[in-house]
Structures are given as structure tokens and as C-alpha cells.
Design a protein around this motif. Structure first.
Motif, PDB file in Angstrom:
ATOM      1  N   LEU A 130      -8.139   3.861  -2.579  1.00 56.93           N
ATOM      2  CA  LEU A 130      -7.033   4.163  -3.213  1.00 56.93           C
ATOM      3  C   LEU A 130      -6.882   5.401  -3.942  1.00 56.93           C
ATOM      4  O   LEU A 130      -7.878   5.665  -4.577  1.00 56.93           O
ATOM      5  CB  LEU A 130      -6.882   2.945  -4.502  1.00 56.93           C
ATOM      6  CG  LEU A 130      -6.679   1.476  -3.916  1.00 56.93           C
ATOM      7  CD1 LEU A 130      -6.824   0.615  -5.235  1.00 56.93           C
ATOM      8  CD2 LEU A 130      -5.220   1.321  -3.442  1.00 56.93           C
ATOM      9  N   LEU A 131      -5.940   5.949  -3.801  1.00 58.97           N
ATOM     10  CA  LEU A 131      -5.860   7.632  -4.455  1.00 58.97           C
ATOM     11  C   LEU A 131      -4.392   7.548  -5.046  1.00 58.97           C
ATOM     12  O   LEU A 131      -3.496   7.086  -4.822  1.00 58.97           O
ATOM     13  CB  LEU A 131      -6.104   8.549  -3.081  1.00 58.97           C
ATOM     14  CG  LEU A 131      -7.040   8.460  -1.902  1.00 58.97           C
ATOM     15  CD1 LEU A 131      -6.276   7.652  -0.982  1.00 58.97           C
ATOM     16  CD2 LEU A 131      -7.192   9.770  -1.555  1.00 58.97           C
ATOM     17  N   THR A 132      -4.583   8.599  -5.944  1.00 63.67           N
ATOM     18  CA  THR A 132      -3.514   8.775  -6.746  1.00 63.67           C
ATOM     19  C   THR A 132      -3.333  10.613  -6.902  1.00 63.67           C
ATOM     20  O   THR A 132      -3.909  11.063  -7.529  1.00 63.67           O
ATOM     21  CB  THR A 132      -3.405   8.290  -8.431  1.00 63.67           C
ATOM     22  OG1 THR A 132      -3.667   6.908  -8.341  1.00 63.67           O
ATOM     23  CG2 THR A 132      -2.175   8.677  -8.964  1.00 63.67           C
ATOM     24  N   PRO A 133      -2.454  10.980  -5.992  1.00 59.25           N
ATOM     25  CA  PRO A 133      -2.268  12.305  -6.050  1.00 59.25           C
ATOM     26  C   PRO A 133      -1.416  12.801  -7.127  1.00 59.25           C
ATOM     27  O   PRO A 133      -0.701  12.072  -7.616  1.00 59.25           O
ATOM     28  CB  PRO A 133      -1.443  12.576  -4.747  1.00 59.25           C
ATOM     29  CG  PRO A 133      -1.513  11.372  -3.974  1.00 59.25           C
ATOM     30  CD  PRO A 133      -1.758  10.242  -4.898  1.00 59.25           C
ATOM     31  N   LYS A 134      -1.779  14.096  -7.522  1.00 59.81           N
ATOM     32  CA  LYS A 134      -1.298  14.719  -8.837  1.00 59.81           C
ATOM     33  C   LYS A 134       0.316  14.550  -8.748  1.00 59.81           C
ATOM     34  O   LYS A 134       1.071  15.274  -7.665  1.00 59.81           O
ATOM     35  CB  LYS A 134      -1.578  15.780  -9.067  1.00 59.81           C
ATOM     36  CG  LYS A 134      -1.454  16.695 -10.238  1.00 59.81           C
ATOM     37  CD  LYS A 134      -1.829  18.014 -10.580  1.00 59.81           C
ATOM     38  CE  LYS A 134      -1.325  18.455 -11.917  1.00 59.81           C
ATOM     39  NZ  LYS A 134      -1.825  19.742 -12.173  1.00 59.81           N
ATOM     40  N   GLY A 135       0.846  14.073  -9.569  1.00 60.65           N
ATOM     41  CA  GLY A 135       2.404  13.722  -9.687  1.00 60.65           C
ATOM     42  C   GLY A 135       3.195  12.861  -8.809  1.00 60.65           C
ATOM     43  O   GLY A 135       4.160  13.140  -8.350  1.00 60.65           O
ATOM     44  N   GLY A 145       2.722   8.899  -6.716  1.00 59.95           N
ATOM     45  CA  GLY A 145       2.406   7.333  -6.768  1.00 59.95           C
ATOM     46  C   GLY A 145       1.002   7.034  -5.812  1.00 59.95           C
ATOM     47  O   GLY A 145       0.644   7.984  -5.383  1.00 59.95           O
ATOM     48  N   GLU A 146       0.473   5.983  -6.328  1.00 58.64           N
ATOM     49  CA  GLU A 146      -0.835   5.524  -5.582  1.00 58.64           C
ATOM     50  C   GLU A 146      -0.554   5.090  -4.007  1.00 58.64           C
ATOM     51  O   GLU A 146       0.500   4.770  -3.785  1.00 58.64           O
ATOM     52  CB  GLU A 146      -1.468   4.438  -6.321  1.00 58.64           C
ATOM     53  CG  GLU A 146      -2.831   3.916  -6.004  1.00 58.64           C
ATOM     54  CD  GLU A 146      -3.298   3.120  -6.822  1.00 58.64           C
ATOM     55  OE1 GLU A 146      -4.620   2.948  -7.328  1.00 58.64           O
ATOM     56  OE2 GLU A 146      -2.865   1.789  -6.942  1.00 58.64           O
ATOM     57  N   ALA A 147      -1.592   5.802  -3.310  1.00 57.36           N
ATOM     58  CA  ALA A 147      -1.709   5.489  -1.975  1.00 57.36           C
ATOM     59  C   ALA A 147      -2.971   4.635  -1.548  1.00 57.36           C
ATOM     60  O   ALA A 147      -3.831   4.667  -2.343  1.00 57.36           O
ATOM     61  CB  ALA A 147      -1.447   7.060  -1.192  1.00 57.36           C
ATOM     62  N   ALA A 148      -2.942   4.305  -0.255  1.00 58.93           N
ATOM     63  CA  ALA A 148      -4.005   3.461   0.181  1.00 58.93           C
ATOM     64  C   ALA A 148      -4.491   4.154   1.549  1.00 58.93           C
ATOM     65  O   ALA A 148      -3.523   4.629   2.195  1.00 58.93           O
ATOM     66  CB  ALA A 148      -3.827   2.011   0.289  1.00 58.93           C
TER      67      ALA A 148
END
Length: 288
Positions: free
Chosen positions: A230-235, A237-240
Motif C-alpha cells: 500500500l502506497l500513498t503518493p504525495k498529494g 490517494g492511496e494505491a495498492a
């Protein structure tokens, strides 16, 4: 993920774009300057706010000397601007690192490098971000079909380059849930296994990292479908991200990502606490 950077593509390799050569040359310069100054790797690490292992890896050309490190090291080693002069070239090389991965992996690598939060569940191998150089080499050396030595070394270097994310400041938020079986499997042999457990112990003590072990004895599990990130790129929404048998998916649909997030939350509740996990790792180290 543990098996990222696995397949070749038509993109430029680290060798052909000169990046690997640059890092190796800088590493040799740092070693010569350090020895001339009469400093050990530990001494230089303390003076530049780095770990001894990181200094060793930079001198061997398998970790990228960050521009900030080169600036500090230039003063500590009285290099007269020799190391500072390389900072612009290093910045350019770091940008190329993100694009030298296989095409199917680049999207994830780009998102990973810019994330403000990263959470990973692994049940097959130690995650790539946590692997030691020797463990990574064992992973690539033993995979089938066999890879030639040059490809193995390139992929090891690419994997270690991703670990630069731990040196960013402000630092992203990291958490890892690892199946206990991963800590028991001596991939690469006893010496490699010991080194990997020590690395997990070190990373688990970082203020920015929470590392948890999922005990084998748990009689229920919310995610038997394989590893994911699970990742949250700056600015954004969260992605998987999932990668199984070479099939990679970067998932951005909110409803689908929510399912992964729920599973991860349940696993964190079922796993040992970070403190308990470190105690278990230390116990394993004492028994080897």
C-alpha cells in the motif's frame, strides 16, 4: 516487492547509461579519501550521520552517495571540493535510476520513490526494501531461469538503489508485516541469514519504521492471496500494488484499494507488536 526488477526490458540499463560506473568511481574516491584521512568506515559514518554499513555499500558502489552526503563528506575528508563537484551528476543519475527499471515495474518504482507512506505485507521473501546485498544476490542467483552474472549484479544494484527512500527527509511512514516463516528460511545460507536478521533488527529500530511479525501459530488470516504493498503518493490517494508470478498490478480504484487496506489493518492487529517482533528477531539471532 520482494521480486521487483525481475524481468528485462528495452530500457537503458544501469551499465549503458553510465550510472553504475559513476557510483563505483565515487565509491573508490570516497574510500581513498577516507583512508588518507585515517578514518574507519565507522568514523566516517558517525561524522556524516550515516551507518557503517551504508559507508561500506557506497564505497563498493552498490549504494548511491546522496548529494547531501557528498557535501558533508567533502568537508570531513578535506577533499577540497572533489566530492561536491559530483553532486549535480549524482542528482541526474538518481533521476535515471527511476527509469532504468523494466517497463512493467516503472510505474510502481516512480510511485514508491515519491510516496509519503508505504506499508507492505510479505509472505514469500523479505521485501526488497529490507534486503541486504547478500540476500538480494541470493534471490536473483537462485531464480529460474538462471540469470548471467552481469544481470544479477545489475539487479542487485537496482534493488539496493530503491532503499535510498529510507534516507529521505522528511521521511515517509513505513510499516511492514512479515510472515514468521520468512525469518526462519535461511535463504543464501547461514551467514546470509544472519546478516538479513541483523538488518531487520536495525531497520525495526528506526523511528520511521514499524516492523511486525505474523506468527505461524495464528489460526486465522485475512489475506491468503499473496503479498501486496500500500502506497500513498504525495498529494494523491492511496494505491495498492501486487506482483504474482510476474504479473504486476498498480491499483488505484478506491474501492479495490480499500479492501487491501482493511486486510492490512486486520493483519497488523493479529501480528506481534513492533517491540515483540524485535524481541523475536533478537531471539533468533541468539540461537543461530
Amino acid at each position: 516487492m520482494a521480486n521487483a526488477e525481475r524481468e528485462e526490458g528495452p530500457e537503458q540499463s544501469a551499465e549503458s547509461d553510465g550510472t553504475a560506473h559513476l557510483f563505483r568511481a565515487l565509491g573508490r574516491q570516497i574510500k581513498v579519501l577516507r583512508e588518507r584521512a585515517g578514518l574507519s568506515q565507522k568514523d566516517l559514518g558517525l561524522a556524516t550521520h550515516c551507518g557503517e554499513d551504508l559507508i561500506s555499500a557506497m564505497e563498493r558502489g552498490v549504494r548511491t552517495p546522496q548529494p547531501e552526503f557528498l557535501d558533508r563528506a567533502d568537508s570531513v575528508l578535506d577533499a577540497g571540493g572533489v566530492l561536491r563537484a559530483a553532486t549535480d551528476e549524482v542528482r541526474g543519475a538518481l533521476s535515471r535510476v527511476r527509469t532504468r527499471h523494466p517497463g512493467w515495474f516503472r510505474g510502481f518504482a516512480r510511485v514508491e520513490a515519491d510516496s509519503v507512506a508505504l506499508h507492505e505485507y510479505s509472505n514469500q521473501a523479505i521485501p526488497g526494501l529490507l534486503q541486504t546485498e547478500d540476500y538480494a544476490r541470493a534471490v536473483f542467483t537462485k531464480r529460474r531461469p538462471l540469470l548471467d552474472e552481469q544481470t544479477v549484479e545489475k539487479r542487485v544494484a537496482d534493488r539496493l538503489a530503491r532503499q535510498q527512500i529510507f534516507e529521505r527527509w522528511p521521511a515517509p511512514t513505513f510499516s511492514f508485516v512479515l510472515e514468521e516463516a520468512l525469518l526462519q528460511r535461511p535463504l543464501g545460507g547461514r551467514a546470509v541469514h544472519l546478516g538479513q536478521l541483523r538488518r531487520l533488527s536495525e531497520v525495526g529500530r528506526m523511528r520511521t519504521v514499524e516492523l511486525q511479525v505474523m506468527p505461524i501459530e495464528r489460526d486465522e488470516h485475512p489475506s491468503m492471496d499473496g503479498p501486496f504493498t500500500l502506497l500513498t503518493p504525495k498529494g494523491r490517494g492511496e494505491a495498492a500494488y501486487t506482483e504474482i508470478q510476474g504479473h504486476a498490478r498498480l491499483i488505484t480504484d478506491p474501492d479495490e484499494v480499500r479492501l487491501f487496506s482493511e486486510r492490512y489493518g486486520i493483519m497488523r492487529a493479529q501480528a506481534l507488536t513492533p517491540r515483540e517482533s524485535l524481541v523475536l528477531i533478537e531471539k533468533m539471532l541468539g540461537e543461530l
